[in-house]
Scaffold this active site. Sequence first.
Site, PDB file in Angstrom:
ATOM      1  N   GLY A   1       0.815  -1.194   0.000  1.00 44.67           N
ATOM      2  CA  GLY A   1       0.000   0.000   0.000  1.00 44.67           C
ATOM      3  C   GLY A   1       0.857   1.256   0.000  1.00 44.67           C
ATOM      4  O   GLY A   1       2.082   1.203   0.165  1.00 44.67           O
ATOM      5  N   CYS A   2       0.220   2.380  -0.191  1.00 42.03           N
ATOM      6  CA  CYS A   2       0.964   3.634  -0.308  1.00 42.03           C
ATOM      7  C   CYS A   2       1.571   4.047   1.028  1.00 42.03           C
ATOM      8  O   CYS A   2       2.780   4.279   1.119  1.00 42.03           O
ATOM      9  CB  CYS A   2       0.077   4.723  -0.893  1.00 42.03           C
ATOM     10  SG  CYS A   2      -1.531   4.900  -0.103  1.00 42.03           S
ATOM     11  N   TYR A   3       0.770   4.131   2.073  1.00 39.05           N
ATOM     12  CA  TYR A   3       1.336   4.461   3.383  1.00 39.05           C
ATOM     13  C   TYR A   3       2.396   3.440   3.791  1.00 39.05           C
ATOM     14  O   TYR A   3       3.476   3.811   4.243  1.00 39.05           O
ATOM     15  CB  TYR A   3       0.241   4.520   4.453  1.00 39.05           C
ATOM     16  CG  TYR A   3      -0.675   5.714   4.394  1.00 39.05           C
ATOM     17  CD1 TYR A   3      -0.181   7.015   4.430  1.00 39.05           C
ATOM     18  CD2 TYR A   3      -2.058   5.560   4.324  1.00 39.05           C
ATOM     19  CE1 TYR A   3      -1.032   8.117   4.409  1.00 39.05           C
ATOM     20  CE2 TYR A   3      -2.912   6.655   4.306  1.00 39.05           C
ATOM     21  CZ  TYR A   3      -2.401   7.936   4.346  1.00 39.05           C
ATOM     22  OH  TYR A   3      -3.244   9.009   4.332  1.00 39.05           O
TER      23      TYR A   3
ATOM     24  N   THR B   1       4.388   1.692   2.066  1.00 38.37           N
ATOM     25  CA  THR B   1       5.647   1.878   1.344  1.00 38.37           C
ATOM     26  C   THR B   1       6.449   3.035   1.933  1.00 38.37           C
ATOM     27  O   THR B   1       7.648   2.911   2.220  1.00 38.37           O
ATOM     28  CB  THR B   1       5.352   2.150  -0.149  1.00 38.37           C
ATOM     29  OG1 THR B   1       4.705   1.003  -0.703  1.00 38.37           O
ATOM     30  CG2 THR B   1       6.627   2.442  -0.913  1.00 38.37           C
ATOM     31  N   ALA B   2       5.790   4.180   2.106  1.00 40.91           N
ATOM     32  CA  ALA B   2       6.514   5.344   2.612  1.00 40.91           C
ATOM     33  C   ALA B   2       7.052   5.114   4.020  1.00 40.91           C
ATOM     34  O   ALA B   2       8.177   5.520   4.344  1.00 40.91           O
ATOM     35  CB  ALA B   2       5.592   6.569   2.598  1.00 40.91           C
TER      36      ALA B   2
END
Lengths: 344, 344, 344, 344
Positions: free
Chosen positions: A149-151, A153-154
């Site tokens: 997911g995006c969160y 990954t960051a």
Amino acid sequence: MIKIGIVGGTGYTGVELLRLLAQHPEVEVDVITSRSEAGIAVCDLYPNLRGHYDRLVFSAPDAGRLAACDAVFFATPHGVAHALAGELLEQGTRLIDLSADFRLSDAEEWSHWYGQPHGAPQLLEDAVYGLPEVNREAIRQARLVAVPGCYPTAVQLGLLPLLESRLIDLDRVIADCKSGVTGAGRGAKVPSLLAEASESMKAYGASGHRHLPEIRQGLVRAAGAPVALTFVPHLTPMIRGIHATLYGRLTDEPGDLQALFEKRFAGEPAVDVMPAGSHPETRSVKGANLCRLAVHRPGGGDTVVVLSVIDNLVKGASGQAIQNLNLMFGFDEMAGMQAPALLP
Amino acid sequence: MIKIGIVGGTGYTGVELLRLLAQHPEVEVDVITSRSEAGIAVCDLYPNLRGHYDRLVFSAPDAGRLAACDAVFFATPHGVAHALAGELLEQGTRLIDLSADFRLSDAEEWSHWYGQPHGAPQLLEDAVYGLPEVNREAIRQARLVAVPGCYPTAVQLGLLPLLESRLIDLDRVIADCKSGVTGAGRGAKVPSLLAEASESMKAYGASGHRHLPEIRQGLVRAAGAPVALTFVPHLTPMIRGIHATLYGRLTDEPGDLQALFEKRFAGEPAVDVMPAGSHPETRSVKGANLCRLAVHRPGGGDTVVVLSVIDNLVKGASGQAIQNLNLMFGFDEMAGMQAPALLP
Amino acid sequence: MIKIGIVGGTGYTGVELLRLLAQHPEVEVDVITSRSEAGIAVCDLYPNLRGHYDRLVFSAPDAGRLAACDAVFFATPHGVAHALAGELLEQGTRLIDLSADFRLSDAEEWSHWYGQPHGAPQLLEDAVYGLPEVNREAIRQARLVAVPGCYPTAVQLGLLPLLESRLIDLDRVIADCKSGVTGAGRGAKVPSLLAEASESMKAYGASGHRHLPEIRQGLVRAAGAPVALTFVPHLTPMIRGIHATLYGRLTDEPGDLQALFEKRFAGEPAVDVMPAGSHPETRSVKGANLCRLAVHRPGGGDTVVVLSVIDNLVKGASGQAIQNLNLMFGFDEMAGMQAPALLP
Amino acid sequence: MIKIGIVGGTGYTGVELLRLLAQHPEVEVDVITSRSEAGIAVCDLYPNLRGHYDRLVFSAPDAGRLAACDAVFFATPHGVAHALAGELLEQGTRLIDLSADFRLSDAEEWSHWYGQPHGAPQLLEDAVYGLPEVNREAIRQARLVAVPGCYPTAVQLGLLPLLESRLIDLDRVIADCKSGVTGAGRGAKVPSLLAEASESMKAYGASGHRHLPEIRQGLVRAAGAPVALTFVPHLTPMIRGIHATLYGRLTDEPGDLQALFEKRFAGEPAVDVMPAGSHPETRSVKGANLCRLAVHRPGGGDTVVVLSVIDNLVKGASGQAIQNLNLMFGFDEMAGMQAPALLP
């Protein structure tokens, strides 16, 4: 040239796959499915693609046509990949799932957060978590990749060096995350209207959010021990971008944090450790498959602050999916994603 | 590989040249100059370029190094190209000027609008107006190209078919234009602050604007007769994009306007005539070297409305400059600019 | 203190009525209805109102409770006021309708544009068009006021002086209008998402829009003769505001246009003629019940350009509705709307 | 009616004072000074004020005229109030300083962060820190009030209940703050351009920021003990608003946190504790003198998360300044600031 299928191509991750694959020298998009837009030309829905996919038309889901592809991306709501994956895998198609369906290795935890039974627990042992900076070799061999997911990954990329070296107190890790509105998808919801979300900032899910178990799972793997994470996402008035601000408490004198980060990500094509003292901007990765990181130690104290930015639709979704594809098929890892970010 | 120089590379058209040239297979940027940033690495000023121009450093202007380039772009305020062009041309460097210095063929009109004498009137007869859709063959041979302004590009492309076929009353042409804020450049001016320009809309220069004579000159050439133009630009709260809404009065039954436009721009790689009934959005060309057009005839009456959108930094500046370069050096006309627009 | 009812209070014009009425010294909001939110506290839906309407709860529509009010606002989709108005008028409640139901004096034209029969043609002769700058005396006596639309307000106010004095060619009037996204209401529609509407500009309805007949009707009344109007609305990436850019062709030497405008609107509390040479910004009226105007004659030629800005939710809807209320009940015409616009 | 002077009225806090004071029943703005705009009418610079201050003109700084006022606001860069305050106080004018000049009680710490000697250390003992929720009684008597900074207001209000009751570990308090761009003032700086700051998010000052010592001073006073604070501010693409996300580690079972917050702020006119589970949006206080708070305890664990939003120009600056004025002169504490926030 390999043949690509995309399931559920009308959302933002779908159009972003098409945008990036248009620049990819080794692939051809053969099938793109959509229940709601079947029969519509892709370029009628997304005029930015005019001149690139002029003959591509959304078709109703058709397992036969998808199975004829070398690789299929799922850009679907949760549950869809569960239903289709088994059949396609049996026929030898390799799958790259951008949804949450195969991200959690524990089917029960998945059920808990998604409020329904896991639809394909038997495939979980084949699913590889598609974070190349952690799982590159497994991805090369994978038949089924769960794109992070995006969160997650960051946050994971920002914390990996600290966790792998066990420099911070695992009991109190904080991830304060800010996301642009495409993170909420292309669904027509009042809170995502420009009139509602522009000129404002708010937290959401402060008491618990679906990305939490995925992030925690990744942090635990990196640390090799339990991690207590507080994760608060915020909605930011911009289209693309995630800014994760990560706080850890140093348990010991850490040495040169800048060097630690540079060494951990040396040679990583999709991670850029910025010079000491930097404050990366989300726009510096707009449209690019990159995570830019900076590490700070305010006042030389015992708190370490990591700033981690990605484009949620690229390194946080479609770009990372293609990075996985490239690994799986032996292409240049960044094929299709060589262009600089769009700035200003 | 040809060697490229860029004069005045710190503004938005400069960084956009670099962004696009990073994807160009036939060029190498050898020199980039800046008075204010000499000695600074390009990637320190523009972190989106990290990984692409890691050794490129702004240098003080140096005619010798520039003359060693095959082609030099001027991305400078007006007046700078006047001063340098002659010397570089003499040494055989081909010049592509993004400023207004050589756009008007009449040196006196230039002086009137820019409030200073024209610095190189002797070069005007060599200067080719770089609108490929009008001057393609002349551009191929040109030593000195004046790249059209952003408003002039959007307006001329939208009106060309109507003027060339003399379908509209030349006495009352109206161009109502809306521009994003990068049209005002990267200068630190209060009206361009987010706090001033966001969440607002305003006209400016309603009584006269520097782009007016350039637009008029182009319209006159297309019509072969005087044209009376009312041009009102507006500042719009977005980063990139121009939307020109063009109004003409039909003097006769015009036949099939859609077909007229499609025929006029058939084969043009940087112009896309949208299907009848379309309303092109500026975001559909964000980052792309394209002008998208639609033509309407409200209520079947005697008014024709053309909608014309470009990205002011691409087809309205740096992209069009590279399109000119490609023509001058025999490259694919769209080399470096194949990627779809960034949407959303 | 008079008692106010609001029908359909969940949309943007509803919440804007509440915001403005909170500052009104002579009114009390007694009933607010909503089919979808019945039972919900107003402040739960609109937290900006916490502390102002803490006991006000949306109720299901109830003609009895509404009839007990002195005045009722309709902030509803078209058709609703048709159905309820007759009954309320009979019981002596005075009505202020923000919808389009009673704006067109011709029931057949209404049917044509709204695709359904007019539901209350017998009330049309009682309906007063609520533009105070034209109909102030009639409004004072009115039982039923049709509040003008947002585009019609901005366009009519800008053109009134020119039409009333017959200074321009009635055959070719152009209104190029730019609106913020609240003009499209609070409905959850994909094109109104921040991810779709931000960082972009587009025209819509270029071939015909529902506000056209209302505008034309007003212009015809002002001119006392037929008027041919081309009206092109555009969607602008901001929350509030309309900028109308109006083009007319002078048929004669007009004298002092600035004086003409100043004289026409002298003493008007909701119209501000800016100094000569001005370019009013929409933000200069954000939240305020004002139309700011500027008149230009580019190059001293035969084209006159009027710039007209309003806040679409205030002078273009709820503020103008309250201005009508104030006239109907003999209050200060600007009661509740004394605060300056919010800038920046 | 009291007479008001404003020093340095051209910035955003100056115009915001004027906007709010226009609605204040007890004051008249008599003098407004500006070095750069002396001689210019206020309404020419800020057209939103047309109709409210039509005779008010910026004058050059003039201690005599200021001393004739009952109260003078300083809306100036740091250092200016140091120079003028002594003289005005001697003549009996009461001062409300929006700058940082008198916020820190320790002149040396001030010198350290502002890089210059403190210009009026002898006045520090008279200066009252103008946070009404802490110092209300002292403010009533004050001759010189230092209005808290925007970040310090949002952070202190959010943490007060936890610190005063010593519920959290004072050794690790984290304030992750997000601010709109007006926090950076109206100065023409490249990073504040719409083209730079829009569509992006970034941290700044992660290694140390001028607001840190002010926040820390306030937290220490509340806790009565040293507090170790990590403070990371972020620039958010919006005009107004601060969102502070505050993290503390509970040292003990805290009881009912919601009740704690509600009790602490009961009766406070400028603080609104939202219902349990809320996520306050910055837009819910746009233009209003309010801090809205919500308290969360994710997963019932030992971390407490407080969400605190203000409008940086109102409760974070000019509104709080007027709240202080109202206390000093015995007016209704919220006089001039009764209007609801502007939403949408």
